[in-house]
Design a protein around this motif. Structure first.
Motif, mmCIF file in Angstrom:
data_model
loop_
_atom_site.group_PDB
_atom_site.id
_atom_site.type_symbol
_atom_site.label_atom_id
_atom_site.label_comp_id
_atom_site.label_asym_id
_atom_site.label_seq_id
_atom_site.Cartn_x
_atom_site.Cartn_y
_atom_site.Cartn_z
ATOM 1 N N ARG A 174 0.670 -1.202 -0.028
ATOM 2 C CA ARG A 174 0.143 -0.108 -0.006
ATOM 3 C C ARG A 174 0.729 1.391 -0.035
ATOM 4 O O ARG A 174 0.710 2.255 -0.464
ATOM 5 C CB ARG A 174 -0.940 0.208 1.319
ATOM 6 N N CYS A 175 1.860 1.287 0.843
ATOM 7 C CA CYS A 175 2.897 2.256 0.353
ATOM 8 C C CYS A 175 3.072 2.640 -0.709
ATOM 9 O O CYS A 175 3.084 3.819 -1.159
ATOM 10 C CB CYS A 175 4.337 2.143 1.494
ATOM 11 N N ARG A 176 3.549 1.715 -1.633
ATOM 12 C CA ARG A 176 3.875 2.152 -2.957
ATOM 13 C C ARG A 176 2.762 2.450 -3.947
ATOM 14 O O ARG A 176 2.910 3.303 -4.444
ATOM 15 C CB ARG A 176 4.621 0.757 -3.501
ATOM 16 N N ILE A 177 1.907 1.867 -3.352
ATOM 17 C CA ILE A 177 0.376 2.137 -4.319
ATOM 18 C C ILE A 177 0.074 3.662 -3.840
ATOM 19 O O ILE A 177 -0.329 4.465 -4.820
ATOM 20 C CB ILE A 177 -0.466 1.409 -3.824
ATOM 21 N N GLN A 178 0.006 4.013 -2.501
ATOM 22 C CA GLN A 178 -0.377 5.224 -2.237
ATOM 23 C C GLN A 178 0.515 6.322 -2.542
ATOM 24 O O GLN A 178 0.367 7.583 -2.893
ATOM 25 C CB GLN A 178 -0.518 5.415 -0.612
ATOM 26 N N ALA A 187 2.409 19.531 12.742
ATOM 27 C CA ALA A 187 3.029 18.594 11.726
ATOM 28 C C ALA A 187 2.776 17.405 12.356
ATOM 29 O O ALA A 187 2.741 16.887 13.432
ATOM 30 C CB ALA A 187 4.424 18.901 11.327
ATOM 31 N N VAL A 188 2.650 16.261 11.447
ATOM 32 C CA VAL A 188 2.554 14.882 11.733
ATOM 33 C C VAL A 188 3.562 14.061 10.861
ATOM 34 O O VAL A 188 3.475 14.315 9.479
ATOM 35 C CB VAL A 188 1.204 13.995 11.639
ATOM 36 N N VAL A 189 4.335 13.395 11.356
ATOM 37 C CA VAL A 189 5.242 12.548 10.637
ATOM 38 C C VAL A 189 4.837 11.056 10.886
ATOM 39 O O VAL A 189 4.787 10.625 11.970
ATOM 40 C CB VAL A 189 6.685 12.588 11.025
ATOM 41 N N ILE A 190 4.607 10.338 9.712
ATOM 42 C CA ILE A 190 4.173 9.016 9.714
ATOM 43 C C ILE A 190 5.456 8.120 9.303
ATOM 44 O O ILE A 190 5.894 8.475 7.999
ATOM 45 C CB ILE A 190 3.001 8.582 8.976
ATOM 46 N N THR A 191 6.108 7.227 9.983
ATOM 47 C CA THR A 191 7.227 6.750 9.447
ATOM 48 C C THR A 191 6.865 5.121 9.305
ATOM 49 O O THR A 191 6.341 4.406 10.276
ATOM 50 C CB THR A 191 8.528 6.722 10.384
ATOM 51 N N LEU A 192 7.025 4.297 8.215
ATOM 52 C CA LEU A 192 6.909 2.810 8.015
ATOM 53 C C LEU A 192 8.276 2.344 7.695
ATOM 54 O O LEU A 192 9.000 2.813 6.974
ATOM 55 C CB LEU A 192 6.027 2.815 7.037
ATOM 56 N N VAL A 193 8.816 1.393 8.489
ATOM 57 C CA VAL A 193 9.899 0.681 8.263
ATOM 58 C C VAL A 193 9.913 -0.464 7.651
ATOM 59 O O VAL A 193 9.263 -1.245 8.475
ATOM 60 C CB VAL A 193 10.821 0.890 9.670
ATOM 61 N N GLN A 194 10.487 -0.727 6.697
ATOM 62 C CA GLN A 194 10.546 -2.124 6.274
ATOM 63 C C GLN A 194 11.847 -2.810 6.753
ATOM 64 O O GLN A 194 11.756 -3.924 7.554
ATOM 65 C CB GLN A 194 10.457 -2.250 4.587
ATOM 66 N N HIS A 195 12.898 -2.323 6.290
ATOM 67 C CA HIS A 195 14.104 -2.931 7.079
ATOM 68 C C HIS A 195 14.846 -1.858 7.789
ATOM 69 O O HIS A 195 15.263 -0.679 7.172
ATOM 70 C CB HIS A 195 15.119 -3.365 5.805
ATOM 71 N N ALA A 196 15.140 -1.721 9.156
ATOM 72 C CA ALA A 196 15.816 -0.829 9.799
ATOM 73 C C ALA A 196 17.363 -0.859 9.788
ATOM 74 O O ALA A 196 17.989 0.182 9.850
ATOM 75 C CB ALA A 196 15.412 -0.893 11.222
ATOM 76 N N ALA A 197 18.028 -2.205 9.648
ATOM 77 C CA ALA A 197 19.264 -2.461 9.838
ATOM 78 C C ALA A 197 19.770 -1.825 11.042
ATOM 79 O O ALA A 197 19.039 -1.921 12.084
ATOM 80 C CB ALA A 197 19.812 -1.990 8.561
#
Ligand code: GLA
Length: 691
Positions: free
Chosen positions: A523-527, A620-630
């Motif tokens: 969805r991240c990519r789609i959005q 402000a609002v920051v939304i962070t989605l982490v796939q790989h944090a390493a």
């Protein structure tokens, strides 16, 4: 002054930050002269017009025309292709009229022997930095003229090394961002299916040196929900030619004497603030100027849709129980999807029969609606007006209402046929049916679906050249009429997911369903693709069941208008509490998400994490989605804050105060470095002495 006409041959359009200019050269041809940063000295443009290069015999395409027609020694894609009764198939014009009315300039070109006039119409959206373009063809001659192509705009961008962007996709993987270099030949994005579809979208962006944050970007969107075409062509004479409009595939429109035909609108823009600047301009324009006025400033409610829980097994009493659970977690709009009507027990029957199934709702639909309203929620319903199943009463009664060839079985898509919306009687039937449905029950919201494309587009009289276009007009008439009759109803556009998202539906619908794929990372990519030109508010996003952590699923859905699609029946009290917390958190931030400016600080496509920042007034609002944090997440510079203001970052014990300058110039880590993590960070302006 937004519109300047100089010497009856130089036309200059100014918006707050841009200038667009074209003019008539000494050979009587309209040339495009300039588009970019606002220019104040129009005498430079006059000089340019007086010093245009001569056009070589073998290279007519050197002319960077404002409007070109087929048949005049041009090899590139041209905007107009007409065929006269005597076989002549070109358009040679003289400029015959100029009119300026408020924010609109109309320049008329006439092909005198045929009395065929073309009006080039420019509307200047000054504050929004948008130039709207439309082309109207008028036949004042005695004979019918066939229009085989009419694009809404043509844009010539000087120089080489152009990159272009569009999104491509398919069902369940819509709006994948693509950037291509157009080094020679052309890049064509189109739909030949009767609606804007999945494969590409009716817009473009083009740049030579730009990225998300900076650089000059040209862009445009077509307000059209039918088959469209966008072509970006590298013309060998060092410019990019972009055309956009109705698809010319199978298009042949007979324009009778005295008739006119107007193209859909195209909206063009320029920014020097990169792709992010493009998106923010388009979001503001879409919201302020296009979205349904009476509803655009209303906050979209948190929605629950029972489709993933019950699919076609929709029963009144079960839905009541689901509604109770939905109310418990803070949902504000309860929606029943497919399966409530006719003999719709699966996708092979019932479409077209829009009566409430009495076995599924023995106490009637209103009984459920009252229950939902009693719980303090609005009520919504799914419909798919333009289709029938072969196994339906409607098709049995009117087999001639669907597109078909005489000697072949009708093609099915998801077991359904498409109704022929070029027939006024079919559209009238649908208006009556859905008006009655919407008037008989106290419904607040409609999810309007469309699950197959067009084929077999043949009319009873054997004609086909306007069917694709006329079908889309039938749909627009239907949607506009229902919207007019039910102004307080909220409408969501869906087409098997996102196959009908464009700047024309945006004028009628309040929101859209981006994709049936609700995996948070997909969805991240789609959005991201949608967000290029469509405002986040318009984008419904559901939290659904899945193996990925709730924080990630919820944060992905909070990037737009939050919805819930989980099976609440299977949820424990603890899980319900988790959902309730997520919904409550969204309600606290949604005024910033739905009405703020979007800054895409990191993209999952490129960085393994997505960071989206929304800014509204002092928040402000920051939304962070982490796939790989390493090992560590990057330090990220925020955008759009006031440099000299102080902000509280975060909430509770971990909150701290720093300046806007620090947040934008040094930056911060916006989330903890855990794989598959989702975080919401709130940033609020505080008084100077606050610590
Ligand atoms: C389409 C939609 C889904 C759902 C189903 C119902 O696939 O995209 O969201 O409404 O139809 O049949």
């Amino acid at each position: 002054m937004a519109i300047q006409v100089i010497d009856q041959r130089l036309f200059v359009l100014h918006t707050a930050h841009t200038t667009y200019a074209f003019g008539l050269n000494d050979k009587g041809l309209l040339w495009h002269l300039y588009y970019g940063q606002r220019l104040t000295r129009t005498e430079d443009l006059l000089w340019q017009l007086n010093h245009l290069p001569s056009v070589p015999h073998h290279g007519r395409d050197t002319a960077m025309l404002e409007f070109s027609a087929a048949g005049c020694l041009q090899n590139k894609e041209t905007s107009l292709h007409v065929v006269h009764k005597d076989g002549t198939r070109d358009f040679r014009y003289a400029l015959t009229n100029i009119s300026v009315a408020e924010d609109t300039l109309t320049v008329t070109l006439t092909d005198e022997p045929y009395a065929l006039a073309v009006d080039l119409i420019y509307r200047v959206w000054e504050a929004h930095d948008i130039i709207e373009r439309q082309v109207r063809v008028r036949n004042a001659g005695a004979d019918t003229v066939e229009i085989r192509r009419l694009f809404s705009c043509e844009l010539t961008l000087p120089g080489d090394g152009w990159q272009v962007m569009n999104v491509s996709g398919m069902w369940s993987l819509e709006q994948q961002v693509h950037v291509d270099a157009v080094t020679y030949g052309k890049k064509v994005w189109e739909s030949r299916l009767g609606t804007s579809g999945f494969s590409a979208q009716p817009w473009f962006a083009a740049w030579q040196q730009a990225d998300e944050m900076q650089g000059e970007v040209y862009f445009g969107a077509l307000a059209y929900t039918g088959s469209f075409k966008v072509a970006a062509e590298c013309v060998p004479y060092h410019y990019l030619n972009v055309v956009m409009g109705l698809n010319d595939y199978e298009f042949a429109l007979p324009l009778e004497a005295g008739e006119s035909f107007t193209s859909p609108k195209a909206y063009l823009g320029y920014t020097s603030e990169g792709l992010g600047g493009m998106s923010r301009r388009m979001h503001a324009f879409a919201h302020d100027c296009l979205m349904p006025q009476q509803r655009r400033d209303e906050t979209l409610p948190v929605l629950y849709n029972s489709w993933f829980s019950t699919e076609f097994d929709v029963f009144g009493d079960d839905q009541k129980k689901l509604a109770e659970k939905a109310a418990e977690i803070g949902v504000e709009l309860f929606v029943i999807d497919d399966g409530w009507f006719g003999q719709r027990h699966h996708d092979r029957a019932g479409l077209g029969d829009w009566y409430v199934n009495p076995d599924k709702f023995p106490k009637g639909l209103q009984d459920l609606i009252d229950h939902v309203h009693g719980l303090g929620m609005q009520f919504g319903l799914w419909i798919e007006p333009e289709m029938v199943n072969p196994d339906s009463d409607l098709f049995r009664a009117h087999p001639d209402w669907v597109y078909q060839y005489n000697n072949r079985a009708i093609i099915t898509g998801r077991n359904q046929y498409a109704l022929n919306l070029t027939r006024p009687d079919v559209v009238d039937h649908l208006i009556k049916t859905f008006d009655e449905l919407l008037s008989s029950y106290t419904i607040d919201y409609i999810k309007w679906d469309m699950n197959r494309f067009l084929a077999e587009t043949l009319q009873a009289d054997g004609s086909h050249g306007t069917v694709w276009h006329e079908h889309s007009r039938g749909f627009i008439r239907l949607a506009q009429e229902l919207r007019r009759r039910h102004p307080n109803m909220s409408f969501e556009a869906c087409a098997g997911g996102g196959a009908r998202v464009n700047f024309e539906t945006l004028e009628i619908f309040d929101q859209f369903w981006p994709s049936d794929n609700t995996n948070p990372l997909d969805r991240c990519r789609i959005q991201e693709g949608y967000s290029m030109i469509h405002p986040p508010k318009y984008m419904r996003a559901w939290v659904t069941d899945g193996r990925l952590p709730l924080a990630l699923r919820a944060c992905s859905a909070m990037c737009g208008a939050l919805g819930i699609g989980v099976d609440l029946n299977k949820y424990t009290a603890e899980e319900l509490e988790e959902m309730r917390t997520a919904v409550a958190q969204y309600k606290e931030i949604r005024h910033v998400i739905q009405f703020g400016k979007l800054y895409r600080l990191r993209s999952l496509r490129e960085h393994g994490l997505q960071v989206w920042q929304y800014v509204k007034d002092d928040e402000a609002v920051v939304i962070t989605l982490v796939q790989h944090a390493a090992e560590a997440l990057p330090i990220i510079r925020l955008e759009g804050l006031q440099a000299d203001a102080r902000y509280q970052v975060g909430e509770g014990e971990k909150a701290y105060c720093v300046s806007g300058a620090f947040l934008m110039q040094r930056g911060i880590r916006t989330a903890g470095n855990r794989d598959l993590n989702g975080t919401v960070l709130r940033i609020r302006k505080v008084e100077d002495n606050h610590e």
